[in-house]
Design a protein around this motif. Structure first.
Motif, PDB file in Angstrom:
ATOM      1  N   GLY A 200       4.898  12.518  17.335  1.00  0.00           N
ATOM      2  CA  GLY A 200       4.987  12.531  15.880  1.00  0.00           C
ATOM      3  C   GLY A 200       5.607  11.276  15.294  1.00  0.00           C
ATOM      4  N   ALA A 201       5.733  11.286  13.978  1.00  0.00           N
ATOM      5  CA  ALA A 201       6.304  10.135  13.260  1.00  0.00           C
ATOM      6  C   ALA A 201       7.817  10.159  13.343  1.00  0.00           C
ATOM      7  CB  ALA A 201       5.847  10.174  11.801  1.00  0.00           C
ATOM      8  N   LYS A 202       8.441   8.970  13.366  1.00  0.00           N
ATOM      9  CA  LYS A 202       9.894   8.828  13.407  1.00  0.00           C
ATOM     10  C   LYS A 202      10.300   7.731  12.423  1.00  0.00           C
ATOM     11  CE  LYS A 202      10.047  11.501  17.107  1.00  0.00           C
ATOM     12  NZ  LYS A 202      10.630  12.846  17.072  1.00  0.00           N
ATOM     13  N   MET A 203      11.489   7.880  11.855  1.00  0.00           N
ATOM     14  CA  MET A 203      12.041   6.775  11.075  1.00  0.00           C
ATOM     15  C   MET A 203      12.433   5.645  12.019  1.00  0.00           C
ATOM     16  SD  MET A 203      11.659   7.574   7.999  1.00  0.00           S
ATOM     17  CE  MET A 203      12.549   6.162   7.299  1.00  0.00           C
ATOM     18  N   ILE A 204      12.266   4.410  11.575  1.00  0.00           N
ATOM     19  CA  ILE A 204      12.457   3.277  12.452  1.00  0.00           C
ATOM     20  C   ILE A 204      13.885   3.187  13.005  1.00  0.00           C
ATOM     21  CG2 ILE A 204      13.009   1.670  10.579  1.00  0.00           C
ATOM     22  CD1 ILE A 204      11.480  -0.461  12.180  1.00  0.00           C
ATOM     23  N   ASP A 205      14.863   3.675  12.233  1.00  0.00           N
ATOM     24  CA  ASP A 205      16.240   3.565  12.713  1.00  0.00           C
ATOM     25  C   ASP A 205      16.608   4.709  13.647  1.00  0.00           C
ATOM     26  OD1 ASP A 205      16.083   5.408  10.718  1.00  0.00           O
ATOM     27  OD2 ASP A 205      17.773   4.674   9.556  1.00  0.00           O
TER      28      ASP A 205
ATOM     29  N   GLY B  83       0.781  -1.224   0.000  1.00  0.00           N
ATOM     30  CA  GLY B  83       0.000   0.000   0.000  1.00  0.00           C
ATOM     31  C   GLY B  83       0.810   1.271   0.000  1.00  0.00           C
ATOM     32  N   VAL B  84       1.887   1.317   0.806  1.00  0.00           N
ATOM     33  CA  VAL B  84       2.597   2.577   1.021  1.00  0.00           C
ATOM     34  C   VAL B  84       4.069   2.428   0.689  1.00  0.00           C
ATOM     35  CG1 VAL B  84       0.957   3.377   2.758  1.00  0.00           C
ATOM     36  CG2 VAL B  84       2.959   2.051   3.475  1.00  0.00           C
ATOM     37  N   PRO B  85       4.772   3.536   0.452  1.00  0.00           N
ATOM     38  CA  PRO B  85       6.188   3.476   0.077  1.00  0.00           C
ATOM     39  C   PRO B  85       7.080   2.884   1.168  1.00  0.00           C
ATOM     40  CG  PRO B  85       5.256   5.644  -0.390  1.00  0.00           C
ATOM     41  CD  PRO B  85       4.243   4.906   0.423  1.00  0.00           C
ATOM     42  N   PHE B  86       8.291   2.566   0.779  1.00  0.00           N
ATOM     43  CA  PHE B  86       9.283   1.982   1.673  1.00  0.00           C
ATOM     44  C   PHE B  86       9.526   2.868   2.891  1.00  0.00           C
ATOM     45  CE2 PHE B  86      13.645   1.344   3.095  1.00  0.00           C
ATOM     46  CZ  PHE B  86      13.777  -0.034   3.121  1.00  0.00           C
ATOM     47  N   ASP B  87       9.506   4.187   2.704  1.00  0.00           N
ATOM     48  CA  ASP B  87       9.847   5.112   3.778  1.00  0.00           C
ATOM     49  C   ASP B  87       8.640   5.641   4.526  1.00  0.00           C
ATOM     50  OD1 ASP B  87       9.014   6.523   1.521  1.00  0.00           O
ATOM     51  OD2 ASP B  87      10.248   8.263   1.981  1.00  0.00           O
ATOM     52  N   ASP B  88       7.449   5.127   4.249  1.00  0.00           N
ATOM     53  CA  ASP B  88       6.259   5.573   4.966  1.00  0.00           C
ATOM     54  C   ASP B  88       6.187   4.863   6.320  1.00  0.00           C
ATOM     55  OD1 ASP B  88       4.001   7.021   5.402  1.00  0.00           O
ATOM     56  OD2 ASP B  88       2.772   6.030   3.891  1.00  0.00           O
ATOM     57  N   VAL B  89       5.369   5.390   7.223  1.00  0.00           N
ATOM     58  CA  VAL B  89       5.181   4.829   8.565  1.00  0.00           C
ATOM     59  C   VAL B  89       6.534   4.621   9.245  1.00  0.00           C
ATOM     60  CG1 VAL B  89       3.759   3.218   9.888  1.00  0.00           C
ATOM     61  CG2 VAL B  89       3.295   3.522   7.475  1.00  0.00           C
ATOM     62  N   GLY B  90       7.490   5.516   8.988  1.00  0.00           N
ATOM     63  CA  GLY B  90       8.803   5.401   9.593  1.00  0.00           C
ATOM     64  C   GLY B  90       9.659   4.298   9.006  1.00  0.00           C
ATOM     65  N   GLY B  91       9.172   3.635   7.955  1.00  0.00           N
ATOM     66  CA  GLY B  91       9.921   2.528   7.364  1.00  0.00           C
ATOM     67  C   GLY B  91       9.835   1.252   8.174  1.00  0.00           C
ATOM     68  N   GLY B  92       8.881   1.177   9.080  1.00  0.00           N
ATOM     69  CA  GLY B  92       8.788   0.013   9.948  1.00  0.00           C
ATOM     70  C   GLY B  92       7.738  -0.999   9.553  1.00  0.00           C
TER      71      GLY B  92
END
Length: 244
Positions: A239-244, A11-20
């Motif tokens: 807020g949103a964060k990247m998984i790493d 559904g969503v790009p690789f980097d969406d939802v923090g990439g998690g």
């Protein structure tokens, strides 16, 4: 194995939802084995802060990152070998022709039931008939929770596999020490949630009651902030964060 591509239609790009999200994690694992990954997403990333869609500029060795409007079933077929595996994570109308063509050409197809799409999570795109076509026609079907695997079995897929989500130990390494993020509240115990904060399945009333009854705990929510939510002072939406 290294010559067999992994195609993920989600559904969503690789980097969406923090990439998690599961699709991104599967892509990471495949890339680490040396496999090439073709990642096709249906919806562009949505920025809840600006309330608009944004482009995802992904540059990772071995990863081909495509919006579904920029490819087609026949074009994608020309880019992969007969040994490829295609995982479908969205029973979306835009993906059904991919399933049909890949099945007809003998490509291994997998449908993963990752959410209860018959709720509001299915949005305005969900079609029960197309969903059941994915369940019936995919060569392999997977449920990521026991309840979801049981639903697949109830749809005459007695071969449904239960494959739950797992921890990515390359990112969450228990042998390492990590510095505490500056926006993580201090001085109390922390109840931490990382993920989506929308949908009727998110129990805001339970969270509110838990926060009131446990004033010594900071409840920290990592994810896109919903509008208009008023919660106790010990509930923090950072807020949103990247998984790493």
């Amino acid at each position: 194995l290294l010559g067999d591509e992994l195609v993920i239609i989600t559904g969503v790009p690789f980097d969406d939802v923090g990439g998690g999200q599961r699709a991104a994690q599967l892509a990471r694992c495949a890339l680490k084995t040396g496999r090439n990954v073709v990642y096709v997403y249906i919806y562009k990333k949505f920025d809840f802060e600006t309330n608009c869609h944004v482009e995802s500029n992904i540059n990772i060795q071995g990863l081909t990152h495509l919006h579904i409007e920029n490819t087609s079933p026949t074009r994608l077929l020309q880019c992969i070998s007969s040994r490829a595996t295609v995982i479908f994570e969205f029973p979306h109308p835009a993906a059904i022709n991919y399933l049909r063509l890949f099945n007809a050409r003998g490509i291994r197809t997998v449908f993963e039931l990752i959410d209860d799409w018959e709720t509001s999570l299915g949005g305005d795109w969900f079609n029960i008939g197309i969903y059941r076509q994915f369940v019936a026609e995919a060569q392999h079907v997977v449920g990521t929770a026991k309840l979801l695997a049981d639903r697949l079995k109830n749809l005459n897929r007695s071969d449904a596999l239960y494959l739950p989500n797992a921890a990515n130990e390359y990112i969450f390494d228990k042998y390492k020490n990590y510095s505490k993020p500056s926006d993580l509240p201090i001085g109390r115990r922390v109840g931490l949630y990382f993920g989506s904060l929308y949908g009727e399945w998110f129990a805001w009333d339970y969270l509110q009651e838990a926060a009131i009854r446990n004033a010594d705990i900071n409840f920290v929510l990592i994810g896109d902030r919903p509008n208009g939510k008023i919660m106790p002072a010990n509930v923090h939406m950072i807020g949103a964060k990247m998984i790493d």
